[in-house]
Design a protein around this motif. Structure first.
Motif, mmCIF file in Angstrom:
data_model
loop_
_atom_site.group_PDB
_atom_site.id
_atom_site.type_symbol
_atom_site.label_atom_id
_atom_site.label_comp_id
_atom_site.label_asym_id
_atom_site.label_seq_id
_atom_site.Cartn_x
_atom_site.Cartn_y
_atom_site.Cartn_z
ATOM 1 N N VAL A 91 -3.855 9.141 -43.489
ATOM 2 C CA VAL A 91 -2.389 9.660 -44.316
ATOM 3 C C VAL A 91 -1.810 8.490 -45.125
ATOM 4 C CG1 VAL A 91 0.100 10.060 -43.881
ATOM 5 C CG2 VAL A 91 -1.848 11.435 -42.405
ATOM 6 N N LEU A 92 -1.685 8.706 -46.294
ATOM 7 C CA LEU A 92 -1.055 7.837 -47.222
ATOM 8 C C LEU A 92 0.355 7.358 -46.407
ATOM 9 C CD1 LEU A 92 -1.793 9.043 -50.980
ATOM 10 C CD2 LEU A 92 -2.648 6.988 -49.532
ATOM 11 N N HIS A 93 0.889 5.979 -46.521
ATOM 12 C CA HIS A 93 1.844 5.588 -46.090
ATOM 13 C C HIS A 93 2.369 4.205 -46.690
ATOM 14 C CE1 HIS A 93 -1.135 4.078 -43.328
ATOM 15 N NE2 HIS A 93 -0.423 3.103 -43.072
ATOM 16 N N ARG A 94 3.409 3.775 -46.702
ATOM 17 C CA ARG A 94 3.733 2.394 -47.039
ATOM 18 C C ARG A 94 4.914 1.957 -46.292
ATOM 19 N NH1 ARG A 94 7.311 2.592 -52.647
ATOM 20 N NH2 ARG A 94 9.251 4.100 -51.775
ATOM 21 N N VAL A 95 5.257 0.542 -46.491
ATOM 22 C CA VAL A 95 6.502 0.052 -46.302
ATOM 23 C C VAL A 95 7.130 -0.278 -47.197
ATOM 24 C CG1 VAL A 95 7.828 -1.901 -45.212
ATOM 25 C CG2 VAL A 95 5.779 -0.750 -44.121
ATOM 26 N N ALA A 96 8.311 0.578 -47.763
ATOM 27 C CA ALA A 96 9.014 0.483 -49.080
ATOM 28 C C ALA A 96 9.774 -0.973 -49.159
ATOM 29 C CB ALA A 96 10.327 1.298 -48.889
ATOM 30 N N PRO A 97 9.914 -1.566 -50.285
ATOM 31 C CA PRO A 97 10.708 -2.815 -50.256
ATOM 32 C C PRO A 97 11.830 -3.191 -49.278
ATOM 33 C CG PRO A 97 9.900 -2.304 -52.515
ATOM 34 C CD PRO A 97 9.737 -1.022 -51.456
#
Length: 184
Positions: free
Chosen positions: A159-165
């Motif tokens: 699953v695509l994921h990120r930690v936003a700034p």
């Protein structure tokens, strides 16, 4: 546990005292985590990371193993075999715009190809930072993970994921990956 389409949220996976202890024990032992496939890439990731294993944190690792077993049985039913990598503590600093851009956790290395399930536990109190949301994009729409301290979110490693700034303050998280035969 609250399953949705692609993730499972487990409130109070770790208690506040354990979150505090992990932050205190690892805060001074974190190194630059902006490396992507061995290259400096602060435009993709800006964080500091450290690693721990069962010998260093046996109680926490036992909790993680039990939680993963229950979550997999309840929600995912993946063929999981082992924890082939140590658990990771990450720090995202607001004054450095700490972040990790969109990615999946399945990679090209032999170990990363075998990642099947990712678990992230929020260690920081959400009032300690602004921004820094863990966000997933499982099906073309962005979903914000809960920010409550001690909450775990488990999701397939593809699953695509990120930690936003992170805009202000400091966000700490614990991440681990559970392995099995590669997805086909």
């Amino acid at each position: 546990m609250f399953p949705d389409e692609m993730s499972l949220i487990v409130p109070d996976a770790l208690d506040i005292a354990t979150c505090d202890r992990l932050i205190a024990n690892f805060n001074d032992r974190l190194d630059e985590g902006g490396l992507v496939q061995g290259q400096a890439a602060s435009h993709i990731r800006r964080s500091q990371i450290g690693w721990f294993n069962e010998e260093q944190e046996p109680v926490v690792m036992r909790q993680i193993v039990d939680l993963v077993a229950t979550a997999n049985r309840t929600c995912f039913d993946f063929g999981l075999t082992d924890f082939a990598e140590n658990a990771q503590i990450a720090r995202y600093e607001g004054d450095q715009r700490g972040h990790y851009d969109w990615h999946s956790d399945i990679g090209a290395s032999d170990v990363a190809r075998r990642r099947k399930l990712t678990m992230v536990i929020q260690l920081s109190d959400p009032t300690d930072y602004d921004g820094g949301l863990l966000q997933m994009n499982p099906a073309g729409h962005i979903v914000d993970a809960p920010m409550a301290r001690g909450t775990a979110i488990l999701f397939p490693s593809f699953v695509l994921h990120r930690v936003a700034p992170t805009i202000a303050g400091t966000r700490f998280s614990l991440t681990c990956w559970v392995h099995g035969q590669p997805f086909r």
